[in-house]
Design a protein around this motif. Structure first.
Motif, PDB file in Angstrom:
ATOM      1  N   TRP A 147       1.023  -0.999  -0.309  1.00 19.27           N
ATOM      2  CA  TRP A 147       0.190   0.453   0.118  1.00 19.27           C
ATOM      3  C   TRP A 147       0.467   1.385   0.004  1.00 19.27           C
ATOM      4  CZ3 TRP A 147       0.639   3.585   3.982  1.00 19.27           C
ATOM      5  CH2 TRP A 147       1.219   3.810   4.849  1.00 19.27           C
ATOM      6  N   VAL A 148       2.266   0.994   0.122  1.00 16.03           N
ATOM      7  CA  VAL A 148       2.993   2.659   1.219  1.00 16.03           C
ATOM      8  C   VAL A 148       3.178   3.033  -0.782  1.00 16.03           C
ATOM      9  CG1 VAL A 148       4.818   3.284   1.353  1.00 16.03           C
ATOM     10  CG2 VAL A 148       4.096   1.392   2.623  1.00 16.03           C
ATOM     11  N   LEU A 149       2.796   2.122  -1.845  1.00 11.53           N
ATOM     12  CA  LEU A 149       3.142   2.818  -3.263  1.00 11.53           C
ATOM     13  C   LEU A 149       2.303   3.700  -3.928  1.00 11.53           C
ATOM     14  CD1 LEU A 149       3.882  -1.151  -5.319  1.00 11.53           C
ATOM     15  CD2 LEU A 149       5.179   1.139  -4.352  1.00 11.53           C
ATOM     16  N   ALA A 150       1.442   4.096  -3.259  1.00 13.69           N
ATOM     17  CA  ALA A 150       0.109   4.651  -3.849  1.00 13.69           C
ATOM     18  C   ALA A 150       1.037   6.699  -3.374  1.00 13.69           C
ATOM     19  CB  ALA A 150      -0.920   4.744  -2.222  1.00 13.69           C
ATOM     20  N   PHE A 151       1.856   6.366  -2.533  1.00 12.67           N
ATOM     21  CA  PHE A 151       2.987   7.499  -2.376  1.00 12.67           C
ATOM     22  C   PHE A 151       3.074   8.051  -3.879  1.00 12.67           C
ATOM     23  CE2 PHE A 151       2.349   6.327   1.801  1.00 12.67           C
ATOM     24  CZ  PHE A 151       1.985   7.680   2.601  1.00 12.67           C
ATOM     25  N   ALA A 152       4.083   7.174  -4.103  1.00  8.19           N
ATOM     26  CA  ALA A 152       4.875   6.620  -5.369  1.00  8.19           C
ATOM     27  C   ALA A 152       3.785   7.006  -6.759  1.00  8.19           C
ATOM     28  CB  ALA A 152       5.709   5.658  -6.157  1.00  8.19           C
ATOM     29  N   ILE A 153       2.836   5.877  -6.788  1.00 11.54           N
ATOM     30  CA  ILE A 153       1.848   6.133  -8.303  1.00 11.54           C
ATOM     31  C   ILE A 153       0.909   7.426  -7.996  1.00 11.54           C
ATOM     32  CG2 ILE A 153      -0.013   4.511  -9.174  1.00 11.54           C
ATOM     33  CD1 ILE A 153       0.859   2.350  -8.048  1.00 11.54           C
ATOM     34  N   GLY A 154       0.635   7.355  -7.140  1.00 15.63           N
ATOM     35  CA  GLY A 154      -0.178   8.996  -7.367  1.00 15.63           C
ATOM     36  C   GLY A 154       0.827  10.279  -7.902  1.00 15.63           C
ATOM     37  N   ILE A 155       1.963   9.874  -7.419  1.00 10.82           N
ATOM     38  CA  ILE A 155       2.229  10.560  -8.215  1.00 10.82           C
ATOM     39  C   ILE A 155       2.087  11.152  -9.860  1.00 10.82           C
ATOM     40  CG2 ILE A 155       5.264  11.792  -8.960  1.00 10.82           C
ATOM     41  CD1 ILE A 155       6.102  11.017  -6.089  1.00 10.82           C
ATOM     42  N   ILE A 156       2.365   9.779 -10.120  1.00  6.39           N
ATOM     43  CA  ILE A 156       2.295   9.798 -11.797  1.00  6.39           C
ATOM     44  C   ILE A 156       0.727   9.665 -12.438  1.00  6.39           C
ATOM     45  CG2 ILE A 156       4.093   7.997 -11.709  1.00  6.39           C
ATOM     46  CD1 ILE A 156       2.665   5.799 -11.832  1.00  6.39           C
ATOM     47  N   THR A 157      -0.294   9.824 -11.189  1.00  3.78           N
ATOM     48  CA  THR A 157      -1.557  10.344 -12.015  1.00  3.78           C
ATOM     49  C   THR A 157      -1.895  11.617 -11.544  1.00  3.78           C
ATOM     50  OG1 THR A 157      -2.352   9.187  -9.298  1.00  3.78           O
ATOM     51  CG2 THR A 157      -1.701   7.978 -10.492  1.00  3.78           C
ATOM     52  N   LEU A 158      -1.222  12.409 -11.075  1.00  6.02           N
ATOM     53  CA  LEU A 158      -1.439  13.687 -10.928  1.00  6.02           C
ATOM     54  C   LEU A 158      -1.809  14.555 -12.016  1.00  6.02           C
ATOM     55  CD1 LEU A 158       1.449  15.276  -8.777  1.00  6.02           C
ATOM     56  CD2 LEU A 158      -0.870  15.006  -8.388  1.00  6.02           C
ATOM     57  N   PRO A 159      -1.797  13.959 -13.053  1.00  2.00           N
ATOM     58  CA  PRO A 159      -1.557  14.694 -14.785  1.00  2.00           C
ATOM     59  C   PRO A 159      -2.798  14.357 -14.634  1.00  2.00           C
ATOM     60  CG  PRO A 159       0.519  14.446 -15.133  1.00  2.00           C
ATOM     61  CD  PRO A 159       0.368  13.358 -13.659  1.00  2.00           C
ATOM     62  N   TYR A 160      -3.209  13.256 -14.455  1.00  2.00           N
ATOM     63  CA  TYR A 160      -4.881  12.527 -14.759  1.00  2.00           C
ATOM     64  C   TYR A 160      -5.827  13.118 -14.041  1.00  2.00           C
ATOM     65  CZ  TYR A 160      -1.515   9.884 -17.710  1.00  2.00           C
ATOM     66  OH  TYR A 160      -0.624   8.514 -18.042  1.00  2.00           O
ATOM     67  N   ALA A 161      -4.982  13.943 -12.449  1.00  2.09           N
ATOM     68  CA  ALA A 161      -6.627  14.229 -11.931  1.00  2.09           C
ATOM     69  C   ALA A 161      -6.355  15.238 -11.387  1.00  2.09           C
ATOM     70  CB  ALA A 161      -5.898  13.805 -10.645  1.00  2.09           C
ATOM     71  N   PHE A 162      -4.351  15.988 -12.041  1.00  3.75           N
ATOM     72  CA  PHE A 162      -5.290  17.518 -12.329  1.00  3.75           C
ATOM     73  C   PHE A 162      -6.380  18.609 -13.267  1.00  3.75           C
ATOM     74  CE2 PHE A 162      -3.677  21.352 -14.434  1.00  3.75           C
ATOM     75  CZ  PHE A 162      -3.700  22.429 -13.397  1.00  3.75           C
ATOM     76  N   ARG A 163      -6.028  17.572 -14.358  1.00  2.00           N
ATOM     77  CA  ARG A 163      -7.116  18.559 -16.054  1.00  2.00           C
ATOM     78  C   ARG A 163      -8.465  17.937 -15.293  1.00  2.00           C
ATOM     79  NH1 ARG A 163      -4.438  21.981 -18.269  1.00  2.00           N
ATOM     80  NH2 ARG A 163      -2.719  20.844 -19.620  1.00  2.00           N
ATOM     81  N   PRO A 164      -9.151  16.840 -15.288  1.00  2.00           N
ATOM     82  CA  PRO A 164     -10.680  16.916 -15.174  1.00  2.00           C
ATOM     83  C   PRO A 164     -10.926  18.342 -14.213  1.00  2.00           C
ATOM     84  CG  PRO A 164      -9.707  14.632 -15.476  1.00  2.00           C
ATOM     85  CD  PRO A 164      -8.386  15.607 -15.315  1.00  2.00           C
ATOM     86  N   ILE A 165     -10.069  17.915 -12.710  1.00  3.14           N
ATOM     87  CA  ILE A 165     -10.657  19.479 -11.914  1.00  3.14           C
ATOM     88  C   ILE A 165     -10.809  20.330 -12.693  1.00  3.14           C
ATOM     89  CG2 ILE A 165      -9.838  20.330  -9.290  1.00  3.14           C
ATOM     90  CD1 ILE A 165      -9.183  16.723  -8.657  1.00  3.14           C
ATOM     91  N   GLN A 166      -9.567  20.618 -13.064  1.00  2.00           N
ATOM     92  CA  GLN A 166      -9.393  21.803 -13.459  1.00  2.00           C
ATOM     93  C   GLN A 166     -10.160  22.986 -14.835  1.00  2.00           C
ATOM     94  OE1 GLN A 166      -6.533  24.234 -12.696  1.00  2.00           O
ATOM     95  NE2 GLN A 166      -6.917  25.665 -14.533  1.00  2.00           N
ATOM     96  N   ALA A 167     -10.693  21.623 -15.153  1.00  2.00           N
ATOM     97  CA  ALA A 167     -11.379  21.885 -16.691  1.00  2.00           C
ATOM     98  C   ALA A 167     -12.910  22.225 -15.896  1.00  2.00           C
ATOM     99  CB  ALA A 167     -11.634  20.743 -17.645  1.00  2.00           C
TER     100      ALA A 167
END
Length: 277
Positions: A147-167
């Motif tokens: 489950w600690v991988l969530a912090f690393a995988i969370g970094i690569i998911t930032l672009p995909y989470a940022f764009r919908p919220i920004q839109a």
């Protein structure tokens, strides 16, 4: 005159019904044919070139071969836990930061956008190599848990989470909503929780869906850090039973596609209800 000027200008010719139908058919074939080929392989009888059978799935209930699928089941559980933690991290850290930048610190919006979009320009292999020494120290404290991988995988998911919220933020006048709520006596927390966040529900749902999709498809980081997730378990199972592995891969693709369809229908229904109101 002002109404005409406010209308969006379309560049190029508008395709007719026949051209639109042809484009739709070509896009449908390009999307569905790989899924059909995967299903044809996953459900084909052994030694035959055509036909479908469910005999391969019987191996899942065979106690003699249960050890072959144990890692896959554990990997699915780990990926689901990582997906939940990653979505929570996105809602707890990214969403408040974007709301604060929109309301109070508008000068740092470009900085947040740059930081969130930066991981998409860096190869995942490079990120994974950089995470190895970091996680060697982290696992001294937490142990080698997935489950600690969530912090690393969370970094690569930032672009995909940022764009919908920004839109979604761009389509909502959060400054006016904030001023109206504050003028009525609402506090900062009440304004964000009861006024702004409900208007960002669509962006949050889109960001959560894309985050879950990225987590379920992540292989590189888990492989470099030697953790068992859905994709690593699937890769190991493919060596022993490629038919069942292809079945699980097809099920994961169809699940994400079904969620997209349901979410699209839900969003279309909400837009029609607002227009009717």
């Amino acid at each position: 005159m002002s109404g005409r000027m406010s209308r969006p200008v379309r560049v190029g010719a508008t395709p007719g019904k026949a051209a639109s139908g042809v484009i739709l058919v070509i896009a449908g074939i390009a999307f569905l044919y790989p899924l059909y080929a995967l299903a044809a392989f996953a459900f084909q009888p052994v030694g035959q070139h055509s036909g479908f059978t469910l005999d391969h799935l019987k191996a899942l209930t065979d106690p003699v071969r249960a050890f072959q699928y144990q890692q896959l089941w554990e990997g699915i559980q780990n990926s689901l836990v990582i997906a939940v933690i990653t979505v929570v991290l996105m809602l707890v850290f990214l969403l408040p930061a974007m709301i604060l930048a929109e309301l109070r610190f508008r000068s740092v919006r470009r900085v947040i956008e740059f930081v969130c979009l930066l991981p998409i320009s860096i190869p995942t292999v490079v990120l994974a190599v950089g995470f190895v020494p970091v996680y060697q120290q982290v696992w001294h404290l937490t142990g080698a848990v997935a489950w600690v991988l969530a912090f690393a995988i969370g970094i690569i998911t930032l672009p995909y989470a940022f764009r919908p919220i920004q839109a979604n933020l761009s389509g909502v006048d959060v400054i006016t909503l904030n001023e109206a709520a504050r003028s009525l006596g609402a506090g900062w927390f009440q304004t964000v929780w009861h006024v702004i966040v409900p208007n960002l529900r669509r962006g949050m749902l889109s960001a959560g869906l894309l985050t879950v999709s990225v987590v379920l498809g992540e292989f590189t980081i888990a492989s470099f850090l030697q953790q068992n997730t859905f994709q690593t378990g699937l890769a190991l199972l493919e060596q022993a039973d490629p038919y069942v592995a292809s079945t699980f891969a097809l099920a994961a693709l169809l699940l994400v596609f079904l969620i997209l369809v349901v979410f699209g229908a839900f969003g279309a229904g909400r837009r029609r209800s607002r227009k009717a109101a």
